[in-house]
Design a protein around this motif. Structure first.
Motif, PDB file in Angstrom:
ATOM      1  N   TYR A   1       1.001   6.954   4.176  1.00 25.53           N
ATOM      2  CA  TYR A   1       1.124   6.691   2.730  1.00 25.53           C
ATOM      3  C   TYR A   1       0.601   5.297   2.409  1.00 25.53           C
ATOM      4  CZ  TYR A   1       3.399   5.810  -1.767  1.00 25.53           C
ATOM      5  OH  TYR A   1       3.645   5.474  -3.086  1.00 25.53           O
ATOM      6  N   LEU A   2       1.032   4.316   3.168  1.00 20.68           N
ATOM      7  CA  LEU A   2       0.678   2.930   2.891  1.00 20.68           C
ATOM      8  C   LEU A   2      -0.810   2.679   3.093  1.00 20.68           C
ATOM      9  CD1 LEU A   2       1.553   0.062   2.205  1.00 20.68           C
ATOM     10  CD2 LEU A   2       2.139  -0.268   4.618  1.00 20.68           C
ATOM     11  N   GLY A   3      -1.377   3.215   4.159  1.00 16.04           N
ATOM     12  CA  GLY A   3      -2.804   3.019   4.414  1.00 16.04           C
ATOM     13  C   GLY A   3      -3.656   3.575   3.294  1.00 16.04           C
ATOM     14  N   THR A   4      -3.312   4.784   2.829  1.00 18.99           N
ATOM     15  CA  THR A   4      -4.056   5.386   1.722  1.00 18.99           C
ATOM     16  C   THR A   4      -3.916   4.560   0.455  1.00 18.99           C
ATOM     17  OG1 THR A   4      -3.630   7.578   2.659  1.00 18.99           O
ATOM     18  CG2 THR A   4      -4.370   7.490   0.373  1.00 18.99           C
ATOM     19  N   LEU A   5      -2.680   4.123   0.163  1.00 15.15           N
ATOM     20  CA  LEU A   5      -2.422   3.328  -1.037  1.00 15.15           C
ATOM     21  C   LEU A   5      -3.276   2.054  -1.046  1.00 15.15           C
ATOM     22  CD1 LEU A   5       1.054   2.575  -2.572  1.00 15.15           C
ATOM     23  CD2 LEU A   5      -0.555   0.725  -2.216  1.00 15.15           C
ATOM     24  N   LEU A   6      -3.320   1.352   0.074  1.00 16.31           N
ATOM     25  CA  LEU A   6      -4.018   0.067   0.125  1.00 16.31           C
ATOM     26  C   LEU A   6      -5.523   0.226  -0.050  1.00 16.31           C
ATOM     27  CD1 LEU A   6      -2.105  -1.743   3.016  1.00 16.31           C
ATOM     28  CD2 LEU A   6      -1.786  -1.994   0.551  1.00 16.31           C
TER      29      LEU A   6
END
Length: 255
Positions: free
Chosen positions: A85-90
């Motif tokens: 989730y975090l990697g995609t968001l960033l």
């Protein structure tokens, strides 16, 4: 101080400090909503672009405190658990930040506000929306991409993240810490993204620095309240904040 007063009237600056204090209280209580409160409150007296610049450092600093409150090991565990989730968001956040002057603000506000109000209203009405834990990769990436897209454009990526964690029925302490990790890293990327977009520059940085103190004081008070409430009260408080924040975003989009 002279640089700040060259950007706004003294009364507008005083109001900005008050808004940062209130945003800090809410942030400490439920773990989110600081960017939303800042962008909504500050935009009533200064330009949205300057409001966006102002929220960068308070958001970055308070999320760092929130993420590390239980130590770096717990923060690292949260990071690994939500890495997809975090990697995609960033990645999406970094790209969409360069479009900040392209997409109409009213359209963006409605894109954020409508689904958040629907989610919070159905949850408060007792209609549960649950996501299996751990979530599928497709769900994780899709929600992360949406959060990153609106985050890069508006500095607000909290509502989709909170809705996601709430749907996973994440325990209170984990909920707060995960938010801090996700928002903190997002805010770090957002800082450099908007250095590139020109929103953050030598003229606007002093204003963002000035908002740090009231934001920290407010957050300290909010954390005291958070420590005294249980999981059920925390969930309801989170949903109420989501609901009213979403309504405010819709109001601004329509007006």
């Amino acid at each position: 101080m002279e640089m700040i007063t060259s950007l706004m009237d003294p009364w507008a600056f005083a109001l900005a400090l008050s808004v940062a204090f209130i945003a800090g209280i809410v942030k400490g209580m439920v773990g989110f909503a600081m960017p939303m409160i800042l962008i909504s409150g500050l935009s009533t007296v200064i330009s949205p672009e300057l409001a966006l610049a102002g929220l960068i450092l308070p958001t970055l600093a308070t999320n760092g405190l929130q993420a590390l409150r239980q130590g770096w090991r717990a923060a690292l565990e949260s990071l690994l658990r939500f890495k997809g989730y975090l990697g995609t968001l960033l990645v999406v956040l970094l790209i969409s930040a360069q479009l900040v002057r392209v997409i109409p603000a009213d359209v963006l506000l409605l894109i954020i506000g409508v689904p958040i109000v629907l989610f919070a209203a159905t949850q408060l009405a007792g209609i549960p929306l649950r996501i299996a834990s751990p979530p599928s990769r497709a769900v994780e990436i899709s929600i992360g991409a949406f959060a990153g897209f609106i985050g890069g454009l508006s500095g607000v990526w909290g509502p989709p993240t909170v809705a996601y964690l709430t749907a996973l029925d994440t325990p209170k302490a984990d909920h707060i810490r995960v938010q801090g990790v996700i928002y903190g890293l997002g805010a770090f990327v957002l800082l450099f993204a908007h250095i590139g977009s020109g929103v953050v520059r030598a003229e606007t940085i002093p204003f963002s620095l000035a908002l740090l103190v009231p934001a920290f004081v407010g957050m300290w008070l909010g954390l005291k309240v958070n420590d005294r409430i249980d999981q059920k009260v925390f969930r309801k408080a989170t949903l109420f904040v989501l609901f009213f924040v979403g309504l405010n975003l819709i109001r601004r989009g329509l007006t």
